[in-house]
Design an enzyme around this catalytic site. Structure first.
Site, PDB file in Angstrom:
ATOM      1  N   HIS A 165       0.809  -1.400  -0.055  1.00 24.87           N
ATOM      2  CA  HIS A 165       0.073   0.038   0.098  1.00 24.87           C
ATOM      3  C   HIS A 165       0.871   1.143   0.007  1.00 24.87           C
ATOM      4  CE1 HIS A 165      -3.264  -2.501   2.336  1.00 24.87           C
ATOM      5  NE2 HIS A 165      -3.550  -2.511   1.080  1.00 24.87           N
ATOM      6  N   LYS A 193     -18.189  -5.912   7.104  1.00 26.19           N
ATOM      7  CA  LYS A 193     -16.801  -6.692   7.261  1.00 26.19           C
ATOM      8  C   LYS A 193     -16.616  -6.420   8.753  1.00 26.19           C
ATOM      9  CE  LYS A 193     -14.027  -6.907   3.271  1.00 26.19           C
ATOM     10  NZ  LYS A 193     -12.955  -6.207   2.610  1.00 26.19           N
ATOM     11  N   ARG A 207      -2.212  -5.898  -8.474  1.00 25.88           N
ATOM     12  CA  ARG A 207      -1.061  -6.791  -8.273  1.00 25.88           C
ATOM     13  C   ARG A 207      -0.971  -7.767  -9.436  1.00 25.88           C
ATOM     14  NH1 ARG A 207      -3.189  -7.886  -2.366  1.00 25.88           N
ATOM     15  NH2 ARG A 207      -4.999  -7.863  -3.626  1.00 25.88           N
ATOM     16  N   SER A 213      -3.011  -7.548   2.744  1.00 22.90           N
ATOM     17  CA  SER A 213      -3.356  -7.382   4.206  1.00 22.90           C
ATOM     18  C   SER A 213      -3.737  -8.732   5.013  1.00 22.90           C
ATOM     19  CB  SER A 213      -4.359  -6.604   4.651  1.00 22.90           C
ATOM     20  OG  SER A 213      -4.240  -5.307   4.208  1.00 22.90           O
TER      21      SER A 213
HETATM   22  O1  PNS Z   1      -8.744  -2.783   0.314  1.00 31.26           O
HETATM   23  P1  PNS Z   1      -9.693  -3.123  -0.228  1.00 31.26           P
HETATM   24  O2  PNS Z   1     -10.680  -4.078   0.890  1.00 31.26           O
HETATM   25  O3  PNS Z   1      -9.646  -4.009  -1.462  1.00 31.26           O
HETATM   26  O4  PNS Z   1     -10.644  -1.956  -0.449  1.00 31.26           O
HETATM   27  C1  PNS Z   1     -11.889  -2.024  -1.054  1.00 31.26           C
HETATM   28  C2  PNS Z   1     -12.578  -0.666  -0.757  1.00 31.26           C
HETATM   29  C3  PNS Z   1     -12.710  -0.161   0.406  1.00 31.26           C
HETATM   30  C4  PNS Z   1     -12.013   0.446  -1.836  1.00 31.26           C
HETATM   31  C5  PNS Z   1     -14.252  -0.897  -1.703  1.00 31.26           C
HETATM   32  O5  PNS Z   1     -14.572  -1.831  -1.092  1.00 31.26           O
HETATM   33  C6  PNS Z   1     -14.908   0.279  -1.610  1.00 31.26           C
HETATM   34  O6  PNS Z   1     -14.772   1.429  -2.365  1.00 31.26           O
HETATM   35  N1  PNS Z   1     -15.883   0.393  -0.739  1.00 31.26           N
HETATM   36  C7  PNS Z   1     -16.799   1.508  -0.564  1.00 31.26           C
HETATM   37  C8  PNS Z   1     -18.175   1.312  -0.957  1.00 31.26           C
HETATM   38  C9  PNS Z   1     -18.400   1.747  -2.268  1.00 31.26           C
HETATM   39  O7  PNS Z   1     -18.298   2.711  -2.937  1.00 31.26           O
HETATM   40  N2  PNS Z   1     -19.107   0.677  -3.013  1.00 31.26           N
HETATM   41  C10 PNS Z   1     -19.046   0.970  -4.698  1.00 31.26           C
HETATM   42  C11 PNS Z   1     -18.121   0.718  -5.566  1.00 31.26           C
HETATM   43  S1  PNS Z   1     -18.406  -1.053  -5.980  1.00 31.26           S
END
Ligand code: PNS
Length: 159
Positions: free
Chosen positions: A17, A41, A89, A127
């Protein structure tokens, strides 16, 4: 001024990150690292811990850390960000990231999602790898910043 948002769960933040955040910092005037709270989560680290660990890991004048519970698109609108930066990745990341990018484009059409290719040395890192190694007492020092290594290790052992 071009503002970029680097969103994620950051449970916990990893060297992978940080690499993406530092590189985004060189590309944009301002980068907001956004800890997104997903109500579905149960993270190991609290929202406050995750923000604090990122803050302690980064010392760049144009990078700040925030947290948000809600849609990324709404946050992007709120702060007037033009770009969402994500790290990619491998091919396995692509489908999910592509779906999110297209959803965010519908919800916040003015913002572009940009993908930075993860550095080769961090290709395997996530993570969940850190959580798994740490929970069994393994050495997480190759995966996380030195400043927060101890805190993460202790917390994961207890979890
Ligand atoms: O580190 P991660 O878990 O891959 O991050 C995922 C994240 C938090 C970026 C994604 O789940 C997110 O943007 N969540 C916010 C909810 C949202 O906006 N959802 C609509 C887009 S699909």
């Amino acid at each position: 001024m071009a503002i970029a948002v680097c969103p994620g769960s950051f449970d916990p933040v990893t060297n992978g990150h940080l690499d993406i955040i530092q590189r985004a910092g060189r590309l944009f005037d301002k980068v907001i690292v956004l800890v997104i709270v997903n109500p579905d989560k149960t993270p190991v680290f609290t929202r406050e811990e995750r923000v604090d660990m990122i803050q302690r890991s980064i010392d760049l004048p144009n990078v700040e850390v925030d947290s948000y519970c809600g849609l990324l698109a709404d946050y992007v609108k709120k702060v007037g960000a033009a770009v969402i930066v994500k790290g990619l990745r491998a091919v396995t990341d692509f489908e999910y990231e592509f779906q999110m990018a297209l959803t965010n484009k519908k919800l916040a059409p003015f913002a572009e999602t940009m993908f930075l290719t993860t550095s080769a040395s961090n290709m395997y890192l996530s993570s969940s790898v850190v959580r798994q190694v740490g929970s069994f007492g393994g050495d997480i020092s190759p995966f996380v910043p030195e400043q927060i290594k101890q805190q993460i290790a202790q917390r994961l052992k207890r979890a």
